[in-house]
Motif scaffolding. Structure first.
Motif, PDB file in Angstrom:
ATOM      1  N   ALA A   6      32.277  52.509  35.629  1.00 59.42           N
ATOM      2  CA  ALA A   6      33.336  51.840  34.860  1.00 59.42           C
ATOM      3  C   ALA A   6      34.284  51.095  35.796  1.00 59.42           C
ATOM      4  O   ALA A   6      34.700  49.964  35.518  1.00 59.42           O
ATOM      5  N   LEU A   7      34.608  51.741  36.906  1.00 59.25           N
ATOM      6  CA  LEU A   7      35.512  51.117  37.869  1.00 59.25           C
ATOM      7  C   LEU A   7      34.879  49.857  38.457  1.00 59.25           C
ATOM      8  O   LEU A   7      35.519  48.804  38.574  1.00 59.25           O
ATOM      9  N   VAL A   8      33.602  49.958  38.800  1.00 64.62           N
ATOM     10  CA  VAL A   8      32.901  48.791  39.346  1.00 64.62           C
ATOM     11  C   VAL A   8      32.916  47.645  38.328  1.00 64.62           C
ATOM     12  O   VAL A   8      33.194  46.488  38.657  1.00 64.62           O
ATOM     13  N   LEU A   9      32.629  47.986  37.065  1.00 57.88           N
ATOM     14  CA  LEU A   9      32.619  46.972  36.021  1.00 57.88           C
ATOM     15  C   LEU A   9      33.985  46.307  35.884  1.00 57.88           C
ATOM     16  O   LEU A   9      34.104  45.079  35.818  1.00 57.88           O
ATOM     17  N   LEU A  10      35.032  47.142  35.883  1.00 59.24           N
ATOM     18  CA  LEU A  10      36.387  46.607  35.729  1.00 59.24           C
ATOM     19  C   LEU A  10      36.743  45.681  36.892  1.00 59.24           C
ATOM     20  O   LEU A  10      37.293  44.596  36.687  1.00 59.24           O
ATOM     21  N   VAL A  11      36.401  46.121  38.095  1.00 62.73           N
ATOM     22  CA  VAL A  11      36.701  45.306  39.262  1.00 62.73           C
ATOM     23  C   VAL A  11      35.948  43.971  39.199  1.00 62.73           C
ATOM     24  O   VAL A  11      36.484  42.911  39.501  1.00 62.73           O
ATOM     25  N   LEU A  12      34.713  44.060  38.746  1.00 61.41           N
ATOM     26  CA  LEU A  12      33.892  42.854  38.613  1.00 61.41           C
ATOM     27  C   LEU A  12      34.545  41.865  37.639  1.00 61.41           C
ATOM     28  O   LEU A  12      34.696  40.668  37.930  1.00 61.41           O
ATOM     29  N   VAL A  13      34.952  42.381  36.482  1.00 61.97           N
ATOM     30  CA  VAL A  13      35.541  41.516  35.456  1.00 61.97           C
ATOM     31  C   VAL A  13      36.891  40.968  35.918  1.00 61.97           C
ATOM     32  O   VAL A  13      37.179  39.777  35.785  1.00 61.97           O
ATOM     33  N   LEU A  14      37.736  41.860  36.492  1.00 61.68           N
ATOM     34  CA  LEU A  14      39.029  41.401  36.994  1.00 61.68           C
ATOM     35  C   LEU A  14      38.833  40.365  38.094  1.00 61.68           C
ATOM     36  O   LEU A  14      39.544  39.374  38.177  1.00 61.68           O
ATOM     37  N   GLY A  15      37.822  40.632  38.938  1.00 58.18           N
ATOM     38  CA  GLY A  15      37.526  39.695  40.022  1.00 58.18           C
ATOM     39  C   GLY A  15      37.201  38.310  39.482  1.00 58.18           C
ATOM     40  O   GLY A  15      37.678  37.301  40.001  1.00 58.18           O
ATOM     41  N   LEU A  16      36.407  38.274  38.425  1.00 59.96           N
ATOM     42  CA  LEU A  16      36.048  36.989  37.833  1.00 59.96           C
ATOM     43  C   LEU A  16      37.281  36.272  37.283  1.00 59.96           C
ATOM     44  O   LEU A  16      37.447  35.069  37.450  1.00 59.96           O
ATOM     45  N   SER A  17      38.161  37.044  36.629  1.00 58.76           N
ATOM     46  CA  SER A  17      39.386  36.447  36.099  1.00 58.76           C
ATOM     47  C   SER A  17      40.248  35.888  37.225  1.00 58.76           C
ATOM     48  O   SER A  17      40.785  34.783  37.117  1.00 58.76           O
ATOM     49  N   MET A  18      40.364  36.677  38.281  1.00 59.59           N
ATOM     50  CA  MET A  18      41.142  36.220  39.437  1.00 59.59           C
ATOM     51  C   MET A  18      40.565  34.920  39.984  1.00 59.59           C
ATOM     52  O   MET A  18      41.274  33.973  40.276  1.00 59.59           O
ATOM     53  N   PHE A  19      39.230  34.921  40.103  1.00 57.46           N
ATOM     54  CA  PHE A  19      38.533  33.757  40.613  1.00 57.46           C
ATOM     55  C   PHE A  19      38.862  32.535  39.755  1.00 57.46           C
ATOM     56  O   PHE A  19      39.171  31.447  40.276  1.00 57.46           O
ATOM     57  N   ALA A  20      38.857  32.725  38.433  1.00 58.50           N
ATOM     58  CA  ALA A  20      39.168  31.621  37.522  1.00 58.50           C
ATOM     59  C   ALA A  20      40.588  31.123  37.756  1.00 58.50           C
ATOM     60  O   ALA A  20      40.853  29.923  37.798  1.00 58.50           O
ATOM     61  N   ILE A  21      41.511  32.084  37.934  1.00 61.35           N
ATOM     62  CA  ILE A  21      42.914  31.700  38.130  1.00 61.35           C
ATOM     63  C   ILE A  21      43.078  30.926  39.432  1.00 61.35           C
ATOM     64  O   ILE A  21      43.785  29.931  39.495  1.00 61.35           O
ATOM     65  N   VAL A  22      42.359  31.382  40.451  1.00 61.83           N
ATOM     66  CA  VAL A  22      42.484  30.720  41.755  1.00 61.83           C
ATOM     67  C   VAL A  22      41.958  29.289  41.700  1.00 61.83           C
ATOM     68  O   VAL A  22      42.633  28.356  42.142  1.00 61.83           O
ATOM     69  N   ILE A  23      40.755  29.097  41.115  1.00 58.93           N
ATOM     70  CA  ILE A  23      40.286  27.699  41.093  1.00 58.93           C
ATOM     71  C   ILE A  23      41.156  26.831  40.203  1.00 58.93           C
ATOM     72  O   ILE A  23      41.383  25.668  40.514  1.00 58.93           O
ATOM     73  N   ARG A  24      41.682  27.411  39.141  1.00 56.25           N
ATOM     74  CA  ARG A  24      42.552  26.594  38.296  1.00 56.25           C
ATOM     75  C   ARG A  24      43.764  26.132  39.099  1.00 56.25           C
ATOM     76  O   ARG A  24      44.118  24.968  39.090  1.00 56.25           O
ATOM     77  N   ALA A  25      44.375  27.082  39.795  1.00 58.78           N
ATOM     78  CA  ALA A  25      45.560  26.740  40.581  1.00 58.78           C
ATOM     79  C   ALA A  25      45.217  25.702  41.644  1.00 58.78           C
ATOM     80  O   ALA A  25      45.957  24.752  41.876  1.00 58.78           O
ATOM     81  N   LYS A  26      44.066  25.891  42.253  1.00 59.06           N
ATOM     82  CA  LYS A  26      43.660  24.997  43.324  1.00 59.06           C
ATOM     83  C   LYS A  26      43.441  23.573  42.822  1.00 59.06           C
ATOM     84  O   LYS A  26      43.888  22.603  43.425  1.00 59.06           O
ATOM     85  N   LEU A  27      42.763  23.473  41.681  1.00 57.29           N
ATOM     86  CA  LEU A  27      42.423  22.155  41.163  1.00 57.29           C
ATOM     87  C   LEU A  27      43.597  21.490  40.453  1.00 57.29           C
ATOM     88  O   LEU A  27      43.637  20.285  40.293  1.00 57.29           O
TER      89      LEU A  27
END
Lengths: 293, 252
Positions: free
Chosen positions: A266-287
């Motif tokens: 469950a922890l791995v799954l949560l980290v994976l999903v949160l990681g993806l969200s973070m990734f989305a936020i970072v590219i949005r900010a960057k672009l």
């Protein structure tokens, strides 16, 4: 006459202002607290199970030992497959809705359909995928069936966020391109899409997070309780984190003994999903940087 | 007959947005190499008329035109006329600077690339020529790769002018091109218009601007072309009472 009354409600007003502020703050803190306690609960129970072996090994001894590598791989493959399914369909529909469609009955129906699709419970998508992809098309329980099913599940989100991003692109970009002698499609492809793409992708990546976490749709269409086969063909069954947790916690022969594995997954799954969200936020900010509209 | 020096000619033009008639029986001959200003109060039809000249009103749902408009002797609303070709011959600069979210260089090259110019050397030359023509070259020649959105408003507007000029249009249409600019940037753009020697049709809500930069002025009111003539005459000895009322500030 009114002059004397202007300070009249001051005490009351201030008290009310303070009360409202307090209430709003409380709700914000509460939302954060729920999030934090879930994370904390998972960390406390799951962290002890996590080590390098947990992330890189196959399960052993009726899942009591070993890791969750195949489930991680399966989840990633299924989520990416869902994205590959949803992006062409969703972006196409979004371009049609935002750029070409004239307001009318047809467009209203399409929009209604899209937003209704978003409200359909995921288990219904699972049954739909089972009957269409697994049975009718004969894809069997496979990466292909699961990806298509999850793709349809996130299609409304991908479409809606892409359409929103296209609508936020200033009209003046289109005008400028058209006035320079671009055709409609040239204006969209060369000017509108590049400008809207960060927003369109952000929505898609958030949807990807959702696809990664879904359980019901892939239970019917893609997930194996246990398989040693690597995901080397789209017609293979795979393990996935969400279904792995479900299976360990409900179906396995050693439900109590595998608790640490359940929390770990469950922890791995949560980290994976949160990681993806973070990734989305970072590219949005960057672009978004350096653009002002 | 259409004279050689006439570049735009409108004959009996009526234009409707749905049921609303935005232009009523417009007849006008605009001359080559002159600056023609269109003035009038908001909603008088001056911008609508401007957008008819490069068929930008094609995209407005429910728009309808009768009458004819000739550019260089060709009827641009004839069934065989291609709006894309027309827009390549008639450039347009808009009210607010609208450079693309691309580099300065790619902004200027957008039009030439559309018509198939690919050679880097040719594109470089066109870019320099267009930026020089828009009086921007000296300011941006060292940062052509930078995003056009990082420039000031006045520079952005001149990028838009250069972008339109890169296609070497016969005519440049300008829709209140300085209304979003500060006074210094406005002065630069005005100066450019006066010195360009191009055929320019400019819509402005600013009468002083029309008086400063144009050879001819057209006064629109409630969808009609009230008066059209040399700018000096129109502002000093208007023939129509309606024109006089407007330019003396009695209304509008």
């Amino acid at each position: 006459m009114l002059e004397a009354r202007k300070g009249h409600t001051r005490q009351n007003r201030r008290r009310r202002e303070r009360a409202v502020l307090l209430f709003i703050r409380l709700t914000a803190v509460l939302a954060l607290a729920v999030m934090a306690s879930i994370l904390l609960y998972l960390l406390i129970n799951g962290l002890p199970a996590i080590n390098l072996a947990f992330l890189t090994e196959f399960p052993r001894d009726s899942m009591q030992k070993g890791g969750v590598l195949p489930a991680i791989l399966g989840t990633v493959v299924l989520a990416l497959g869902a994205l590959l399914t949803a992006i062409p369909l969703g972006f196409g529909a979004a371009v049609y809705l935002a750029e070409y469609a004239r307001p009318g009955v047809l467009v209203s129906f399409i929009r209604l359909g899209v937003s209704n699709l978003a409200g359909v419970p995921s288990v219904v998508f699972g049954l739909f995928g089972l009957s269409l992809f697994v049975t009718t098309f004969g894809f069997g329980r496979s990466i292909l069936s699961g990806s298509l099913t999850l793709g349809l599940l996130i299609l409304p989100t991908v479409t809606a966020s892409a359409e929103e991003a296209l609508r936020q692109t200033p009209q003046s970009f289109r005008e400028a391109a058209l006035a320079l002698g671009a055709s409609r499609w040239q204006a969209i492809r060369q000017v509108v899409l590049p400008a809207a793409l960060p927003g369109m992708l952000t929505g898609s990546i958030l949807a990807l997070g959702r696809a990664a976490g879904e359980t019901a749709p892939i239970m019917f269409t893609a997930a194996a309780a246990y398989t040693l086969a690597p995901p080397d063909s789209i017609f293979r069954e795979v393990m996935a984190l969400s279904t792995h947790i479900y299976n360990l916690a409900t179906n396995s022969t050693h439900i109590e003994e595998t608790r640490p594995q359940q929390f770990g997954a469950a922890l791995v799954l949560l980290v994976l999903v949160l990681g993806l969200s973070m990734f989305a936020i970072v590219i949005r900010a960057k672009l978004r940087r350096g653009r002002k509209w | 007959m259409v004279e050689d020096s006439v570049i735009i000619s409108a004959r009996n033009v009526d234009f409707y947005y749905g049921d609303f008639q935005a232009l009523k029986n417009i007849n006008i001959d605009i001359l080559r190499d002159e600056v023609t200003a269109m003035i009038g109060p908001s909603g008088c039809g001056k911008s609508t008329f401007l957008k008819l000249l490069n068929r930008m009103n094609d995209f407005v749902p429910g728009a309808r035109l009768s009458g004819e408009i000739f550019i260089g002797g060709e009827s641009i609303y004839a069934p065989e006329a291609d709006p894309v070709v027309i827009r390549r011959r008639v450039g347009m600069v808009f009210q607010r600077p609208n450079p693309f979210a691309k580099s300065i260089y790619d902004n200027i090259c957008y039009g030439p690339r559309l018509v198939g110019v690919k050679k880097p050397k040719e594109l470089d030359e066109l870019t320099e020529k267009a930026l020089r023509a828009a009086a921007l070259w000296e300011e941006v020649k060292d940062k052509l790769g930078k995003s056009a959105l990082e420039l000031s408003g006045g520079q952005q507007q001149r990028v838009c002018i250069a972008r339109a000029l890169a296609l070497e249009p016969d005519i440049l249409l300008m829709d209140e091109p300085t209304s979003a600019l500060d006074p210094i940037a406005t002065a630069k753009v005005e100066e450019w218009i006066k010195d360009s020697g191009l055929s320019i049709v400019i819509v402005t809500h600013n009468m002083q601007q029309a008086a400063r930069i144009s050879d001819k002025t057209a006064y629109f009111f409630l969808g009609e072309l009230i008066e059209f003539g040399p700018t000096k005459e129109l502002f000093t000895r208007p023939k129509e009472v309606k024109t006089e009322n407007y330019i003396t500030g009695r209304f509008g």
